[in-house]
Design a protein around this motif. Structure first.
Motif, short mmCIF file in Angstrom:
data_model
loop_
_atom_site.label_atom_id
_atom_site.label_comp_id
_atom_site.label_asym_id
_atom_site.label_seq_id
_atom_site.Cartn_x
_atom_site.Cartn_y
_atom_site.Cartn_z
N VAL A 141 1.25 -1.10 0.02
CA VAL A 141 0.21 0.11 -0.10
C VAL A 141 0.49 1.22 -0.07
CG1 VAL A 141 -1.62 1.24 1.56
CG2 VAL A 141 -2.07 -1.66 1.26
N ILE A 142 0.67 1.80 -0.96
CA ILE A 142 1.77 3.13 -1.52
C ILE A 142 1.04 4.41 -0.51
CG2 ILE A 142 2.71 4.69 -3.14
CD1 ILE A 142 4.13 2.08 -2.82
N PRO A 143 1.01 5.09 -0.32
CA PRO A 143 1.20 6.75 0.26
C PRO A 143 1.10 8.10 -0.46
CG PRO A 143 2.92 6.70 1.53
CD PRO A 143 2.86 5.46 0.27
N ASP A 144 2.16 7.92 -1.46
CA ASP A 144 1.93 9.09 -2.19
C ASP A 144 1.86 9.12 -4.25
OD1 ASP A 144 4.07 7.21 -2.54
OD2 ASP A 144 6.22 8.70 -2.54
N GLU A 145 1.13 8.08 -3.73
CA GLU A 145 0.97 8.05 -5.61
C GLU A 145 0.79 9.11 -6.67
OE1 GLU A 145 -0.57 6.31 -9.45
OE2 GLU A 145 -2.14 7.87 -8.30
N GLU A 146 -0.71 9.88 -5.80
CA GLU A 146 -0.81 10.97 -6.87
C GLU A 146 -0.36 12.13 -7.12
OE1 GLU A 146 -3.76 10.83 -8.00
OE2 GLU A 146 -4.94 9.11 -7.23
N VAL A 147 0.81 11.74 -5.63
CA VAL A 147 2.10 13.20 -6.49
C VAL A 147 3.48 12.48 -6.64
CG1 VAL A 147 1.43 14.71 -4.15
CG2 VAL A 147 2.57 12.82 -3.45
N GLY A 148 3.05 11.27 -7.67
CA GLY A 148 4.21 10.60 -8.53
C GLY A 148 5.24 9.89 -7.69
N PHE A 322 -2.36 3.34 -21.40
CA PHE A 322 -3.46 4.32 -21.59
C PHE A 322 -3.06 4.76 -20.97
CE2 PHE A 322 -6.42 0.37 -22.10
CZ PHE A 322 -7.26 1.22 -23.11
N GLY A 323 -3.16 6.26 -20.79
CA GLY A 323 -1.99 7.55 -20.09
C GLY A 323 -2.96 7.15 -18.32
N GLY A 324 -3.07 8.36 -17.67
CA GLY A 324 -3.20 7.98 -16.65
C GLY A 324 -2.19 7.01 -16.09
N GLY A 325 -1.02 7.71 -14.99
CA GLY A 325 0.18 7.05 -13.93
C GLY A 325 -0.94 6.45 -13.64
N SER A 326 0.87 5.14 -13.02
CA SER A 326 0.11 4.56 -11.75
C SER A 326 1.35 3.57 -11.61
CB SER A 326 -0.05 3.17 -12.51
OG SER A 326 0.09 2.53 -12.57
N ASP A 327 1.76 3.59 -10.44
CA ASP A 327 2.71 2.66 -10.07
C ASP A 327 2.88 1.54 -11.19
OD1 ASP A 327 3.18 4.66 -8.10
OD2 ASP A 327 1.95 3.22 -6.42
N GLY A 328 2.17 0.62 -11.79
CA GLY A 328 2.18 -0.16 -12.48
C GLY A 328 2.87 0.19 -13.54
N ASN A 329 3.73 1.29 -13.91
CA ASN A 329 3.95 2.03 -14.43
C ASN A 329 5.95 1.59 -13.92
OD1 ASN A 329 2.52 4.43 -15.13
ND2 ASN A 329 3.71 4.20 -16.44
#
Length: 376
Positions: A141-148, A322-329
């Motif tokens: 579980v990640i706490p900072d995905e939305e800021v990159g 697709f676009g829309g960033g993810s930790d899957g990148n």
């Protein structure tokens, strides 16, 4: 005796809404950790071996919960985040939890508390009555995905390398699974001006805000929506008083690039903005990058397994990049088999119309459970 439906959508929704009721904007460490506490409690109750990591960079903790499988060795990493873009007070303001037919609205319900809850619920069903998945499972579980993901990326990459498969329950893309993602590049732009009294001697000064406005117009003109290459300024800061010519203005720039060549073009263009002269003083600082995640054989094999599980339910699953960033990148770029977009269907991410479709909860949860049961 007929067994009750373990994937009942109303039951899933009830548990999920407890998560949505906990506001967790990325920049509020305490709020995000309240959400992490809640997920930890549920995973601990399932028998997970818990580990929490404080990255020491002002964001919330990373949570890992490990579950043994029937087999030993590299297993399955479920990768998701609990931070959102919605500030505290959104629930009592523009985006309260509410249901309208098949739609349920709430901050983070689509991106991505809905999908992460589905994954936990699916794992719960696989583990019930003493069962085990074939492979060991780690929930991260990640706490900072939305800021990159500036603090968590090294942990994600290290953890992913210890696993055979990565499942990412980010929101579905129009019902499709994600087998590749465009790259994301972040930059910080700074314009510097010359001070003056704005009410008495404008011509003696130079406005950093006016300078930034021209830069933003230039950057906006570079977006090529047909190619999927986009530039967007999302945060601007500058100025002190209305009667003081602003001497500094900063802007956060997010760029999307579908190919490696596009990444190089974006980087060259943005870095080329840097300039220092009598009339223009612009600095450019590179920020976090989400690397290009291109479909590859391992990921496509994962997709085929998911497609077969869905077909057994009468559900057709397509896929794409697709676009829309993810930790899957990060995991996909390492060429670790990564299946993304396993989460809920819905729409309005990052807006006051964010919602999921209740009708998607049961079939999507069954697909995740099927993957946990069959992957080896």
């Amino acid at each position: 005796m007929t067994r009750s439906n373990a994937f009942n959508p109303d039951s899933i929704l009830s548990g999920l809404l407890d998560w949505v009721a906990i506001e967790s904007p990325s920049y509020n460490r305490e709020a995000v950790n309240r959400m992490v506490d809640t997920v930890e409690g549920e995973l601990s109750a399932l028998g997970g071996a818990i580990e929490r990591v404080d990255q020491g960079q002002g964001y919330g903790d990373v949570l890992l919960a490990r579950f043994p499988g029937q087999m030993e060795g590299p297993g399955i990493l479920i990768l998701g985040h609990v931070d959102t873009v919605h500030p505290e007070g959104t629930l009592d303001g523009p985006l309260p939890i509410r249901r309208a037919g098949d739609r349920v609205y709430g901050p983070g319900i689509f991106d991505m508390k809905g999908g992460l809850y589905l994954a936990v619920h699916a794992l719960r069903q696989v583990l019930r009555d003493g069962g085990r998945p074939k492979l060991p499972v780690t929930v991260m579980v990640i706490p900072d995905e939305e800021v990159g993901t500036p603090s968590s990326r090294p942990l994600i990459e290290a953890e992913a390398r210890r696993h055979r498969h990565v499942l990412v329950p980010e929101p579905s893309r129009e019902g499709k699974l994600v087998t590749g993602r465009h790259a994301f590049l972040r930059f910080l732009l700074r314009c510097h001006g010359r001070p003056a009294h704005a009410g008495a001697d404008n011509r003696a000064g130079r406005s950093a805000i006016s300078q930034m406005a021209r830069v933003i117009q230039q950057v906006d003109s570079w977006s090529d929506f047909a190619r999927g290459v986009t530039y967007s300024v999302g945060v601007i800061q500058g100025g002190t008083f209305a009667n003081v010519m602003p001497i500094e203005c900063s802007a956060q720039l997010l760029c999307v690039a579908p190919t490696e060549a596009d990444m190089e073009e974006v980087r060259a263009r943005v870095l080329g903005l840097a300039e220092q002269g009598e009339d223009r003083h612009i600095e450019v600082e590179e920020g976090p990058v989400r690397p290009l995640f291109k479909p590859h054989a391992g990921t496509l094999n994962l997709y085929e397994t998911a497609r077969a599980i869905a077909a057994e339910q009468g559900l057709t699953l397509e896929h794409g990049q697709f676009g829309g960033g993810s930790d899957g990148n990060f995991t996909g770029a390492l060429e670790i088999p990564t299946l993304d977009g396993l989460g809920v269907c819905g729409g309005g991410p990052h807006t006051h119309e964010e919602h999921l479709l209740v009708s998607s909860l049961e079939p999507r949860c069954r697909v995740i459970a099927g993957l946990l049961e069959r992957l080896e």
